[in-house]
Enzyme design. Structure first.
Site, PDB file in Angstrom:
ATOM      1  N   HIS F  17       0.988  -1.244   0.069  1.00 53.17           N
ATOM      2  CA  HIS F  17      -0.091  -0.080  -0.029  1.00 53.17           C
ATOM      3  C   HIS F  17       0.751   1.343   0.037  1.00 53.17           C
ATOM      4  O   HIS F  17       0.663   2.043  -0.697  1.00 53.17           O
ATOM      5  CB  HIS F  17      -0.915   0.029   1.283  1.00 53.17           C
ATOM      6  N   LYS F  41     -18.493  -6.290   7.677  1.00 49.24           N
ATOM      7  CA  LYS F  41     -17.334  -7.143   7.893  1.00 49.24           C
ATOM      8  C   LYS F  41     -16.673  -6.994   9.253  1.00 49.24           C
ATOM      9  O   LYS F  41     -17.024  -6.240  10.051  1.00 49.24           O
ATOM     10  CB  LYS F  41     -16.114  -6.616   6.821  1.00 49.24           C
TER      11      LYS F  41
END
Lengths: 161, 161, 161, 161, 161, 161
Positions: F17, F41
């Site tokens: 990332h 989630k």
């Protein structure tokens, strides 16, 4: 009366092609096996030889008609009033190519559908070029082509070596 | 008389499904749209709701029959004496999955063929889960589903939030 | 005594090839690096030059033997009584190609196995053609080939421009 | 003395796994078939059942050792002083996953190599989950597993329905 | 001041290219559309014709500059002090090719980034070669190219038949 | 003033990332790193922890702003008046997923472009889940994450085991 077209170079016809033809012929009323005459490419076999070999392999399938065509497949399909183009897919590379062609053909003739069937796993490694390559190098290609045309094919390829 | 089956979860039916149904229905005499009842999965819509929505979207296609089935698709196909299973492919991931399923289904029922058509490019990003996800988050999904069922669908999804 | 073959064009050998050779040599007793002589293609380097360059890059690996072969790889493998063909894979395109070749080779010689290893990530963009293309356009290709052969290679390529 | 590891869930072992084991066992001196004990997943079979089934399928291969392991595969490989991890690849999805795992494993244990072989075409559609799915739905899965374990497997799966 | 480069053969420019240019031009201050002069390939259009056609299609975008370049793209990027190379991706085949090129270009010029955008779905089947193939065979390619250059293009292609 | 958004779960942020953020930040005026809050989630890290870790890794990049968002990315992009969504691609699986998402996002917000960059080869095997899996099993993940957050991360993961 459904009419499908199975187009290709068939340079030469393999057991892979034959399998797709047999499966396609069961799904429509008439299946045209259409040999593309491409004057800018240099095929190993003449169009006449290709048609002769395909006819020999498909003579037992009454609804299969073997022809040649030139120009755009979309135009040939219009002329035959065909419902669908049939294509066999061996792997994701084939899929991507055929996906693209089906999109182009629909743009050129919005009435034509393209349907795909997957190659039988054990035939998926067969292509016209692998037949010719193996034949040229003296390998056994009897498992790749129809046994009725094997000798004729061997002869043709040897003559062209 | 050719019989094809278009199986799926249809949780719910999208414009992507509808497009495949319309194209498939032109290629066979009867097309069964077969909703899989899978008791171990937890669908958003009940089988009855799914069938109702599909019927509403396909009422103008006289040779389309909407049914549900459970168990093996290969067995259902045998029971319907079907010639082919129809599947739409959106991308190479779909292709690999469907390729595999077609090989399994042929092993379980050697009479059944699987034929593929490619999703229309502008519909390829639509799936039942993206419809539900976008609806749940308040986005516009009117371009993803049939306009006749849009309000009913919106209602169903809101009730299940 | 396990015998593996690493076949290729090696036109010329790159650090990508060298990495596969080094890793393969650790997994078998003898690794034949086998340069394909293909008389219908027009390589940039002669077979002798290719072999000389490979030998220079692999001289420190005692169980690596550099040879050339012509004809079918399956026949060459039989002749060497080889257990496996070794291939490096850089991406899914390579995978599909090699998958297909392994199926063909097994049909031609049922005793031959094909084993794959993945290219090291930082070497995956290197190919013989990218080396030649970059060299021809005056770019720095020193990171793509063995430093012992870099000057020789530069010289060869310049002479062929 | 080359040592290879063939890791997996084997939930349960299929003819696809068995084929990879048989081919791998010919390429090394000792092949560890290593059943991963993953306490966070919920397998259908216990580790003991899995090992029993694998042993029954591989008893005729003298250089195959069946074991279980937990934790990182890279650590297990270090412990066994293994030269390579063996993996079978069925399609490009498998390839991408395995490519990634091999890169991770090399980072965790720079001495470990991962080698791939391609699934036999006619076995490529078999997976542990498809075996269980077909068994659960009453389909014929006798072509997917070793005939010596077929009844035991049927029994196990029925008990877990 | 961000500078991007959109390199290509543009033999000829299509609506697919035009779409990428329009989208890229919004994301940077100056977008160079850079026509590669490759003396070893035999394009259908001359560099001058290509540039003329691109200029006609992009005249309404003030921050687009049309140029030609030869040699390495990485060197051209350095010369222009560019921040990024822009590429359109139509399918996974394109992705793999572009991924590889971006890795090579970064090795040759560590300051250059490559950014990708996906082709619009309905344009993804368009390529310069499909335009030429369809034009040559007398098909309708008006949907594949800018309407301002359609007649000029038709003329060019007819002259080269 | 160009504004880009780099959305993700960042559960937790990895060197993969971070590399995309650094490269993206050079191509726009402001880069929003946008942490998706997905209430359905169950992430390993809280949104606050995620943001804290990202801030620590990106504090040296003055034009990077770290935020969280919920709901549709297309709506968040509208709110920020963003020009583009930035995504990193590691392999063809990622490419297919992102291609699909970019098509959906453009349908929901026709002003938003999605631009892709390829993961650095040596970082392509890193994902948030592989970091967590390796950490949980006691492996070395110091090469996968920023050294400034390594200990904090180790601590967080151990607490959650």
């Amino acid at each position: 009366m459904s009419v499908w077209i199975y187009p290709g170079s068939f340079d030469p016809i393999t057991l892979g092609h034959e399998n797709i033809i047999a499966r396609g012929a069961k799904l429509c009323d008439t299946l045209y096996v259409a040999v593309l005459e491409n004057h800018s490419k240099h095929p190993t076999f003449t169009t006449d030889e290709k048609i002769e070999l395909i006819k020999e392999c498909t003579s037992h399938m009454p609804n299969v008609v073997v022809e040649c065509f030139s120009g755009l497949l979309a135009d040939y399909a219009k002329q035959k009033d065909a419902d669908a183009i049939l294509r066999g897919i061996r792997n994701t590379g084939d899929y991507e190519y055929e996906h693209n062609m089906s999109q182009l053909n629909k743009k050129l003739n919005s009435n034509i559908e393209t349907v795909f069937v997957c190659a039988e796993p054990e035939l998926a490694c067969i292509s016209s070029s692998s037949v010719k390559e193996i034949a040229k190098l003296g390998g056994d290609f009897s498992w790749m082509v129809n046994k009725n045309i094997y000798n004729k094919l061997k002869d043709y390829i040897n003559r062209r070596k």
